[in-house]
Design a protein around this motif. Sequence first.
Motif, PDB file in Angstrom:
ATOM      1  N   PRO A  22      39.475  34.087  41.966  1.00  0.00           N
ATOM      2  CA  PRO A  22      38.986  35.426  41.604  1.00  0.00           C
ATOM      3  C   PRO A  22      40.114  36.426  41.341  1.00  0.00           C
ATOM      4  O   PRO A  22      40.005  37.265  40.449  1.00  0.00           O
ATOM      5  CB  PRO A  22      38.158  35.835  42.826  1.00  0.00           C
ATOM      6  CG  PRO A  22      37.775  34.565  43.473  1.00  0.00           C
ATOM      7  CD  PRO A  22      38.909  33.626  43.241  1.00  0.00           C
ATOM      8  N   SER A  23      41.196  36.337  42.114  1.00  0.00           N
ATOM      9  CA  SER A  23      42.312  37.263  41.927  1.00  0.00           C
ATOM     10  C   SER A  23      42.984  37.044  40.580  1.00  0.00           C
ATOM     11  O   SER A  23      43.361  38.000  39.890  1.00  0.00           O
ATOM     12  CB  SER A  23      43.329  37.096  43.057  1.00  0.00           C
ATOM     13  OG  SER A  23      42.741  37.383  44.308  1.00  0.00           O
ATOM     14  N   GLN A  51      44.997  50.971  37.209  1.00  0.00           N
ATOM     15  CA  GLN A  51      44.460  49.624  37.041  1.00  0.00           C
ATOM     16  C   GLN A  51      43.784  49.134  38.317  1.00  0.00           C
ATOM     17  O   GLN A  51      42.765  48.433  38.251  1.00  0.00           O
ATOM     18  CB  GLN A  51      45.586  48.660  36.644  1.00  0.00           C
ATOM     19  CG  GLN A  51      46.116  48.866  35.240  1.00  0.00           C
ATOM     20  CD  GLN A  51      45.075  48.575  34.178  1.00  0.00           C
ATOM     21  OE1 GLN A  51      44.179  47.767  34.361  1.00  0.00           O
ATOM     22  NE2 GLN A  51      45.172  49.263  33.047  1.00  0.00           N
ATOM     23  N   LEU A  52      44.331  49.479  39.488  1.00  0.00           N
ATOM     24  CA  LEU A  52      43.693  49.079  40.738  1.00  0.00           C
ATOM     25  C   LEU A  52      42.310  49.700  40.857  1.00  0.00           C
ATOM     26  O   LEU A  52      41.355  49.049  41.312  1.00  0.00           O
ATOM     27  CB  LEU A  52      44.560  49.478  41.931  1.00  0.00           C
ATOM     28  CG  LEU A  52      43.989  49.125  43.317  1.00  0.00           C
ATOM     29  CD1 LEU A  52      43.701  47.636  43.420  1.00  0.00           C
ATOM     30  CD2 LEU A  52      44.953  49.558  44.423  1.00  0.00           C
ATOM     31  N   THR A  72      36.219  43.380  48.941  1.00  0.00           N
ATOM     32  CA  THR A  72      36.591  43.999  47.666  1.00  0.00           C
ATOM     33  C   THR A  72      38.025  44.502  47.688  1.00  0.00           C
ATOM     34  O   THR A  72      38.753  44.371  46.688  1.00  0.00           O
ATOM     35  CB  THR A  72      35.619  45.149  47.342  1.00  0.00           C
ATOM     36  OG1 THR A  72      34.292  44.637  47.237  1.00  0.00           O
ATOM     37  CG2 THR A  72      36.006  45.825  46.032  1.00  0.00           C
ATOM     38  N   MET A  73      38.467  45.083  48.800  1.00  0.00           N
ATOM     39  CA  MET A  73      39.838  45.580  48.878  1.00  0.00           C
ATOM     40  C   MET A  73      40.847  44.428  48.811  1.00  0.00           C
ATOM     41  O   MET A  73      41.889  44.542  48.154  1.00  0.00           O
ATOM     42  CB  MET A  73      40.027  46.376  50.172  1.00  0.00           C
ATOM     43  CG  MET A  73      39.149  47.610  50.284  1.00  0.00           C
ATOM     44  SD  MET A  73      39.347  48.771  48.903  1.00  0.00           S
ATOM     45  CE  MET A  73      41.028  49.312  49.167  1.00  0.00           C
ATOM     46  N   ILE A  74      40.549  43.326  49.486  1.00  0.00           N
ATOM     47  CA  ILE A  74      41.439  42.165  49.416  1.00  0.00           C
ATOM     48  C   ILE A  74      41.486  41.624  47.990  1.00  0.00           C
ATOM     49  O   ILE A  74      42.558  41.297  47.469  1.00  0.00           O
ATOM     50  CB  ILE A  74      40.961  41.071  50.404  1.00  0.00           C
ATOM     51  CG1 ILE A  74      41.153  41.539  51.843  1.00  0.00           C
ATOM     52  CG2 ILE A  74      41.721  39.768  50.173  1.00  0.00           C
ATOM     53  CD1 ILE A  74      40.560  40.592  52.874  1.00  0.00           C
ATOM     54  N   LEU A  75      40.338  41.533  47.349  1.00  0.00           N
ATOM     55  CA  LEU A  75      40.291  41.043  45.976  1.00  0.00           C
ATOM     56  C   LEU A  75      41.066  41.956  45.035  1.00  0.00           C
ATOM     57  O   LEU A  75      41.859  41.479  44.206  1.00  0.00           O
ATOM     58  CB  LEU A  75      38.836  40.928  45.523  1.00  0.00           C
ATOM     59  CG  LEU A  75      38.614  40.529  44.064  1.00  0.00           C
ATOM     60  CD1 LEU A  75      39.204  39.157  43.790  1.00  0.00           C
ATOM     61  CD2 LEU A  75      37.122  40.549  43.727  1.00  0.00           C
ATOM     62  N   GLY A  76      40.861  43.271  45.152  1.00  0.00           N
ATOM     63  CA  GLY A  76      41.560  44.203  44.271  1.00  0.00           C
ATOM     64  C   GLY A  76      43.065  44.192  44.481  1.00  0.00           C
ATOM     65  O   GLY A  76      43.837  44.188  43.520  1.00  0.00           O
ATOM     66  N   ALA A  77      43.504  44.173  45.751  1.00  0.00           N
ATOM     67  CA  ALA A  77      44.939  44.175  46.039  1.00  0.00           C
ATOM     68  C   ALA A  77      45.604  42.882  45.579  1.00  0.00           C
ATOM     69  O   ALA A  77      46.698  42.906  44.996  1.00  0.00           O
ATOM     70  CB  ALA A  77      45.164  44.376  47.538  1.00  0.00           C
ATOM     71  N   SER A  78      44.963  41.753  45.820  1.00  0.00           N
ATOM     72  CA  SER A  78      45.552  40.481  45.396  1.00  0.00           C
ATOM     73  C   SER A  78      45.551  40.349  43.876  1.00  0.00           C
ATOM     74  O   SER A  78      46.500  39.796  43.290  1.00  0.00           O
ATOM     75  CB  SER A  78      44.791  39.314  46.029  1.00  0.00           C
ATOM     76  OG  SER A  78      43.414  39.377  45.721  1.00  0.00           O
ATOM     77  N   PHE A 131      48.928  39.932  41.656  1.00  0.00           N
ATOM     78  CA  PHE A 131      49.128  38.893  40.644  1.00  0.00           C
ATOM     79  C   PHE A 131      49.546  39.508  39.312  1.00  0.00           C
ATOM     80  O   PHE A 131      50.458  39.002  38.641  1.00  0.00           O
ATOM     81  CB  PHE A 131      47.838  38.087  40.464  1.00  0.00           C
ATOM     82  CG  PHE A 131      47.840  37.187  39.267  1.00  0.00           C
ATOM     83  CD1 PHE A 131      48.512  35.977  39.288  1.00  0.00           C
ATOM     84  CD2 PHE A 131      47.175  37.560  38.105  1.00  0.00           C
ATOM     85  CE1 PHE A 131      48.521  35.144  38.176  1.00  0.00           C
ATOM     86  CE2 PHE A 131      47.179  36.739  36.987  1.00  0.00           C
ATOM     87  CZ  PHE A 131      47.852  35.528  37.025  1.00  0.00           C
ATOM     88  N   ALA A 132      48.891  40.601  38.916  1.00  0.00           N
ATOM     89  CA  ALA A 132      49.214  41.240  37.643  1.00  0.00           C
ATOM     90  C   ALA A 132      50.648  41.760  37.626  1.00  0.00           C
ATOM     91  O   ALA A 132      51.368  41.611  36.633  1.00  0.00           O
ATOM     92  CB  ALA A 132      48.227  42.373  37.369  1.00  0.00           C
TER      93      ALA A 132
END
Length: 305
Positions: A175-176, A237-238, A97-103, A107-108
């Motif tokens: 997913p990111s 947002q994160l 989850t942390m990798i997904l949220g950070a990536s 991207f944003a």
Amino acid sequence: MLQYALKRAVLALLVALTVSLVCFLLVNLSTDVAMAMAGEGATAETIDAIRTQYGFDRPLAVQYFEWLGRAALGDFGDSLYFRSPVAALVLQRMPTTMILGASALGFALVLSIPLGVIAALKPNSWIDRLTLTIAVIGQAMPTFWFALLLMFLFGVTLHWLPISGGDTWLHFILPSIALGYYATPAIMRLTRSGMLEVLESDYIRTARAKGLRNTSVLFKHALRNAVAPVVALAAVQLGFLLGGSVVIETIFALNGLGYLAWEAISHNDFPVVQAVVLLISLVYIVLTLLADVANAWLDPRIRIG
């Protein structure tokens, strides 16, 4: 600066305590936990035995402080469905989850800040209208629908990227993008409005009158002040991205905290639900605290106020 940071830290601690209380009460007041654990068709004797075994027959205040004390030490009890310590489950799923949220946030930011700056430099141009269109689409399109479109185009049709699992970094690209596009419109609009306001300031006109190069005026003077509100928004947002990863993790079969929360809710696994909600809330609070401190460092006027 230190005094300001300490004040914000105390406020964050009070918010964390409030969140823990709300998290505890939402589970314990929304349903009879003992009856849910016993399952349908359980006898009254079985329900009473479970209530006594887990201490549900004691006052809520006593249950809360005992739960909070154990949670502060990292002990969230045992999972009712997975039959293993909740802390171990959370630590196992957290990196995904942390990798997904950070990536997703990366991207944003990479997409929204440059577009917001360019739109501010070219107001009412086709670029400005393009950024507005991107923002409107990002707000109107549901995240799950965008994720399915990405899967169909890049996974099923073109076969460029994998569409399920999390074994390699390639599995996190779609997913990111799907999750990060949700945060793009707000960051883009804030960057654009901040740059427009800063570019009309007196100190920017003075810098240009001194003969400074446009790149120096833009990046050294204008962007630093315009990006200060973006720092706070990015942290918020994160937190939203981490909390909203349930849908994306389910669609792409990512074994993270979001999918763990969905599994726990589906099987009435209340200790896991409490732990996941509390953890994500604490991460959100810490990110907000760091954003406030970073804003105060970037803009000393905040500390004075």
